[in-house]
Design a protein around this motif. Structure first.
Motif, short mmCIF file in Angstrom:
data_model
loop_
_atom_site.label_atom_id
_atom_site.label_comp_id
_atom_site.label_asym_id
_atom_site.label_seq_id
_atom_site.Cartn_x
_atom_site.Cartn_y
_atom_site.Cartn_z
N ALA A 71 0.90 -1.21 0.09
CA ALA A 71 0.04 -0.04 -0.01
C ALA A 71 0.90 1.15 -0.11
O ALA A 71 0.54 2.21 -0.60
N VAL A 72 1.92 1.33 0.67
CA VAL A 72 2.86 2.43 0.88
C VAL A 72 3.41 2.56 -0.69
O VAL A 72 3.68 3.64 -1.00
N SER A 73 3.92 1.55 -1.25
CA SER A 73 4.60 1.52 -2.60
C SER A 73 3.64 2.50 -3.50
O SER A 73 3.85 2.82 -4.46
N ILE A 74 2.24 1.97 -3.51
CA ILE A 74 1.40 2.26 -4.45
C ILE A 74 1.00 3.71 -4.30
O ILE A 74 0.82 4.56 -5.09
N LEU A 75 1.11 4.19 -2.74
CA LEU A 75 0.52 5.58 -2.45
C LEU A 75 1.74 6.49 -2.94
O LEU A 75 1.24 7.64 -3.48
N THR A 76 2.91 5.97 -2.56
CA THR A 76 3.99 7.05 -3.09
C THR A 76 3.99 6.90 -4.63
O THR A 76 4.49 8.18 -5.15
#
Length: 235
Positions: A71-76
């Motif tokens: 989720a962090v990767s997709i958000l960034t």
């Protein structure tokens, strides 16, 4: 359930969620990793490895941690797509290490490159003489790209018909609908000239997805609304 059977089941589960996560992360993360992608890939690898054989770690805890990193990767990635400044802060900027046949020592230290590594990467680009290089740039994924001086470039049909021109790096003028004032100032390009060029095309800067002056001084403009009405992936 014996430990061997549990490890087999957990390993299949780890492989499955890793495959699903890779699909969510997208092609760019898999093909060319920047610093953030590298950190996330290492973390995800450690999580799935522990899920496979570390029986003291609960399965749902591993899946939760894995989901958070994805989720962090997709958000960034989404933030980087929407914001030029955020993209520069997250992924960094390319670094010029050779300009007009001269090695830029400060930029070499900034990119954490030594002469042996530089020479190796140049040889991989079929460059054995630094004097042939007009620009060598270390990209954000650690790879190096080289632009040779015009007299050392391979000859094309266009070169035969046209006189030799002095090349330079392309200059980005607009990204994501925003004018890059720093690039205009550094290259002594008037914002009024850019506005006039946009007016000729009945455009405003907010309509432009990407605008760049090429090495041959040609202005390339790509708008948000282009002629590709139904783009699709190859099947």
């Amino acid at each position: 359930m014996s430990e061997h059977v549990e490890i087999i089941i957990r390993s299949f589960l780890a492989f499955s969620i890793l495959l699903i996560g890779a699909r969510f992360l997208g092609k760019q993360t898999i093909s060319q990793m920047n610093v953030l992608d590298f950190i996330i890939a290492i973390s995800i690898g450690a999580i799935t490895a522990n899920l496979s054989f570390n029986l003291s770690v609960k399965i749902h805890h591993s899946i939760l941690a894995f989901s958070i990193f994805v989720a962090v990767s997709i958000l960034t990635s989404y933030i980087s797509l929407k914001s030029y400044r955020a993209r520069r802060w997250i992924t960094g900027n390319p670094t010029v290490v050779i300009e007009n046949g001269q090695i830029l020592e400060k930029n070499m230290r900034k990119a954490r490159y030594n002469l042996n590594e530089l020479n190796q990467l140049l040889r991989e680009r079929n460059v054995f003489n630094i004097e042939e290089v007009l620009y060598a740039i270390v990209e954000t994924n650690g790879k190096i790209n080289v632009l040779k001086k015009p007299e050392y470039q391979d000859v094309t049909k266009q070169d035969v018909q046209a006189p030799l021109k002095k090349n330079r790096l392309p200059v980005e003028l607009i990204m994501d609908g925003k004018v890059l004032d720093k690039n205009l100032k550094e290259n002594k390009i008037q914002e009024e000239w850019l506005s006039n060029e946009l007016e000729k095309r009945n455009l405003k800067h907010k309509d432009v997805f990407y605008a760049v002056i090429s090495a041959t001084n040609k202005l390339f403009i790509n708008t948000y609304e282009n002629q590709l009405r139904h783009p699709k992936d190859l099947e």
